[in-house]
Enzyme design. Sequence first.
Site, short mmCIF file in Angstrom:
data_model
loop_
_atom_site.label_atom_id
_atom_site.label_comp_id
_atom_site.label_asym_id
_atom_site.label_seq_id
_atom_site.Cartn_x
_atom_site.Cartn_y
_atom_site.Cartn_z
N CYS A 43 24.51 11.65 -11.82
CA CYS A 43 24.27 10.19 -11.82
C CYS A 43 22.90 9.87 -11.24
O CYS A 43 22.16 9.05 -11.77
CB CYS A 43 25.35 9.47 -11.01
SG CYS A 43 27.00 9.61 -11.71
N ASP A 455 11.02 25.25 24.87
CA ASP A 455 9.77 25.02 25.60
C ASP A 455 10.00 24.44 26.99
O ASP A 455 9.07 24.27 27.75
CB ASP A 455 8.85 24.10 24.78
CG ASP A 455 9.39 22.68 24.69
OD1 ASP A 455 10.61 22.54 24.77
OD2 ASP A 455 8.60 21.74 24.54
#
Length: 510
Positions: A43, A455
């Site tokens: 669709c 980090d």
Amino acid sequence: DSEKASESDLEKAVEDAGYKVIKTEGKAGTITLRVRGMSSQHCAGVVESSLRKLNGIRNIDASFAIERAIIDFDPDKVTLEKIKKTIVDAGYKPEEFKEDFDREKEARQKEIKSLKIKFLVSFILGMPLLYFVMGPQIGLSIPDFIDDNLILIQFFLTTPIMAVGYEFFLRGFKSVIKNRTANMDTLIALGTGIAYLYSLVLSILVWLGNKNYTAHDMYYEIAGLLIMFILLGRLLEAIAKGKTSEAIRKLLGLQAKTAVVIRKGKEQEIPIDEVVVGDIIIVKPGGKIPVDGIIVDGHSVVDESMVTGESIPVEKTKGDKVIGATINKTGYFKFKATKVGKDTVLAHIVRMVEEAQGSKAPIQKLADVISSYFVPTVAIIGILSALIWYFLGFGFVFALTIFIAVIIIACPCALGLATPTAIMMGTGLGAKQGILFKNAESLQKAKEISTIVFDKTGTLTKGKPEVTNIISTEKGDEKQVLKLAAIAEKRSEHPLAEAIVNQAKKEKLK
């Protein structure tokens, strides 16, 4: 001078001045439309291919998973009305997209309720139909009255089911007539429609006195039960979509609902939607910061864990930036709103989760290509199969059965449904756990991860500090150290103070 200032520096300077940057390439416009009725990747492909035929369309990204199409176009060459009309002609319903999650939730619930009613009607009528037609074949008995009027009973049971499935016929044939493109609904409408019409013609012949046909020559149950199963599939799909958008609504739930602003020298509480850039906003201890901004007066510590993951609150003084939806812990301050509505950090996070849910993974591109060619190919195979069996002498009825079987069984909803559903659920569940995927490609690559490097350690905690060790110069005096520390910290609201006091309570120290 591009060596001294980058494009992002220029954008930041404009945004810091309180304005919004919109990049343009030539004359272009971008519109986001919600497209109702897109129930599979095929669709979405139909919507994309229909719009690409228009002159002035630069780029389209249609996603059935979140029922949305982002269209980049040249307003001088094509109008928004023309774009919407093309989508309507393709068999779908376009609406201008607004970030109103309450209304979206209401629309989703309405859709689920409608599909539930349709499925229940088809199930209540479909089960007797299945029993009357298939029961005798496995040794179950049916009353003589029903057996004598089986054709009429099948007709009365199947017709309402066909009526509740009217949208398949409406969308399926509208797409072919208006846009010369077949979609999934075309396959469903073709298979069930032919089975029903064929049975209806035979029924009329029988009622007119033709003795060559019986109830066993009818295909009412095929038409009725297939629509029942497809409605069940659509219902489950709508429920899955609704669950996924819950994660986004939870993110939006972090936002403050009102803000205290200073206007005409007076404090007034207003809805967050009415806050504008430049407003001076007051935040009291324990309050949520409504929008992004810069502190102009006062100081405090702010819990930014919902954005950064850091459990220790951050000290804020005049000139520091604050982020909407974070929590002011202790102090009182005023800040100037710099970003509101769709421009806030939280709005960007929400948008990123949404875009990830609607984005296409590399593996999905293969499904997209196959889906786009699938419907016409299946129709041709069905016709050829029927013709071969007919010319081999098996008769028209058998050939028609073969055609219906090919058309219906080949319906490739699963092909376009599997990957987008996995992406929706993956990104939705990730958001609940505080993990945001920038796009579907990142989600697909995640399976290859063997090592993660962080980090900073602040994001790898329980989210609140706890006392782990007490070291005393005098061995065995740790409880006294904790007691004195807890006395000193008792009236403080700092998270480290709370941790010390909680440890003293845990050890039942007075």
